[in-house]
Design an enzyme around this catalytic site. Structure first.
Site, PDB file in Angstrom:
ATOM      1  N   GLU A  50       0.881  -1.221  -0.137  1.00  0.00           N
ATOM      2  CA  GLU A  50      -0.046   0.135  -0.125  1.00  0.00           C
ATOM      3  C   GLU A  50       0.832   1.246   0.296  1.00  0.00           C
ATOM      4  O   GLU A  50       0.416   2.196  -0.607  1.00  0.00           O
ATOM      5  CB  GLU A  50      -0.787  -0.032   1.192  1.00  0.00           C
ATOM      6  N   TYR A 133      -5.518   7.077   4.612  1.00  0.00           N
ATOM      7  CA  TYR A 133      -5.690   5.863   3.580  1.00  0.00           C
ATOM      8  C   TYR A 133      -5.004   4.769   3.884  1.00  0.00           C
ATOM      9  O   TYR A 133      -5.516   3.494   3.806  1.00  0.00           O
ATOM     10  CB  TYR A 133      -5.372   6.391   1.946  1.00  0.00           C
ATOM     11  N   ASP A 151      -9.845   5.973  -2.144  1.00  0.00           N
ATOM     12  CA  ASP A 151      -8.752   6.806  -3.056  1.00  0.00           C
ATOM     13  C   ASP A 151      -9.586   7.255  -4.295  1.00  0.00           C
ATOM     14  O   ASP A 151     -10.647   7.295  -4.218  1.00  0.00           O
ATOM     15  CB  ASP A 151      -7.529   5.594  -3.469  1.00  0.00           C
ATOM     16  N   CYS A 206     -14.285   0.986 -14.127  1.00  0.00           N
ATOM     17  CA  CYS A 206     -14.677   2.498 -14.164  1.00  0.00           C
ATOM     18  C   CYS A 206     -13.833   3.268 -14.053  1.00  0.00           C
ATOM     19  O   CYS A 206     -13.494   4.190 -13.155  1.00  0.00           O
ATOM     20  CB  CYS A 206     -15.759   2.594 -12.774  1.00  0.00           C
ATOM     21  N   CYS A 213     -18.471   0.005 -19.300  1.00  0.00           N
ATOM     22  CA  CYS A 213     -19.620   0.086 -18.612  1.00  0.00           C
ATOM     23  C   CYS A 213     -20.172  -1.314 -18.851  1.00  0.00           C
ATOM     24  O   CYS A 213     -21.044  -1.904 -18.017  1.00  0.00           O
ATOM     25  CB  CYS A 213     -20.646   0.982 -18.831  1.00  0.00           C
ATOM     26  N   CYS A 216     -19.480  -4.060 -16.110  1.00  0.00           N
ATOM     27  CA  CYS A 216     -19.377  -3.600 -14.650  1.00  0.00           C
ATOM     28  C   CYS A 216     -20.310  -4.096 -14.157  1.00  0.00           C
ATOM     29  O   CYS A 216     -21.789  -4.270 -14.725  1.00  0.00           O
ATOM     30  CB  CYS A 216     -19.632  -1.958 -14.611  1.00  0.00           C
ATOM     31  N   CYS A 222     -26.464   1.469 -12.078  1.00  0.00           N
ATOM     32  CA  CYS A 222     -25.538   2.879 -11.983  1.00  0.00           C
ATOM     33  C   CYS A 222     -26.317   3.851 -12.264  1.00  0.00           C
ATOM     34  O   CYS A 222     -27.055   4.106 -13.175  1.00  0.00           O
ATOM     35  CB  CYS A 222     -24.459   2.374 -13.104  1.00  0.00           C
TER      36      CYS A 222
END
Length: 306
Positions: A50, A133, A151, A206, A213, A216, A222
């Protein structure tokens, strides 16, 4: 732009609520097979990943993460290394202060936490260089805790899928955390799974310019798609440039030092950038940050490599 007024078509409300199980099922089937997601990776491996992944693409992180975990498999191993050695191993990941903060955090983890990365967000936040974060990402992804992880990618998914906006605009940490927190289920396991899925969705589906899309899992629910995919109309977003900045010059100066066997004369650094004022400013900032040290005879080197 966060928490906008609901977009409507006629009287139809364009706010959406995301289904955690739908997202988790998609992530289980489609999530990338990244090494720090492995079942045998502990909190230390996740913390290293991370830290490295902040503003750095996955493909650049992968080889260096593996090298670090082979070289320093425990926090105490990294803590015992010299600062110069750590900066050399960081390579071209950028933002080298991250390496120094991780080195400092490793020392605290080794001495105060039994060489085990803490699982509690507040305890993680008390470590050197660990921000909101990173603390939440470690708690969620290493220990399966319920902790909203936010994020740029997560913010974009929420802005589109939930609020029907083209993008999230500039960050507002308190508001963004509350926004994501409201979406997570109550139990730890499903919440951490949803956090991982939201991030993966923003990174791989995304995306900013070419959202896929049709692929997704949120396609039918959405809010952005239902509203006709309106363009982002919020305040201008801050764009970080790199070419010609002090950050670029700092990187070039550090490249010289990482590539040398010891301290170098000033002339070796002067050769990498022609504009003297900017070069001097960049070098001064590296000295202030402790990323470069000057020897008694006027040469420059990585910390601890006098």
């Amino acid at each position: 732009m966060r928490n906008p007024e609901p977009n409507t078509v006629g009287d139809e409300r364009r706010e959406a609520v995301l289904d955690p199980d739908e997202l988790i099922e998609w992530f289980t089937a489609e999530g990338r097979d990244l090494p720090w997601r492995g079942p045998d990776v502990d909190g230390w491996g996740v913390l290293v990943s991370e830290t490295m992944l902040q503003q750095t693409p996955v493909n650049r992180v992968l080889p260096i993460w593996r090298e670090w975990l082979e070289r320093w498999p425990r926090p105490s191993d990294l803590a015992a290394a010299g600062q110069g050695e750590v900066l050399r191993a960081w390579g071209k990941l950028g933002y080298p202060r991250r390496a120094m903060r991780l080195h400092e955090a490793a020392a605290v983890i080794a001495s105060e936490h039994g060489d085990r990365v803490p699982s509690d967000v507040d305890t993680l936040l008390a470590l050197p260089g660990i921000g909101t974060y990173t603390a939440r990402a470690v708690a969620a992804f290493a220990y399966g805790k319920r902790a909203p992880v936010v994020d740029t990618n997560v913010r974009r998914v929420v802005a589109r899928a939930v609020h029907g906006a083209g993008d999230a605009g500039n960050p507002s940490p308190k508001r963004d955390l509350a926004d994501v927190d409201a979406l997570l289920p109550a139990d730890d396991h499903r919440a951490s799974g949803m956090s991982a899925a939201l991030m993966e969705l923003g990174q791989t589906v995304c995306t900013v310019r070419s959202p896929a899309c049709e692929s997704c899992p949120l396609y039918h629910g959405c809010a952005w798609r239902a509203a006709g995919k309106p363009a982002y109309d919020g305040p201008p977003k801050k764009v970080q440039r790199f070419a010609g900045t002090d950050r670029q010059v700092r990187g070039l100066l550090l490249d010289v030092l990482r590539g040398s066997e010891g301290p170098v004369p000033r002339a070796s650094l002067d050769a990498v950038w022609s504009e003297a004022g900017q070069r001097d400013r960049a070098l001064d900032s590296l000295l202030v940050d402790g990323l470069v040290e000057q020897t008694e005879d006027g040469r420059f080197g990585l910390p601890g490599e006098q």
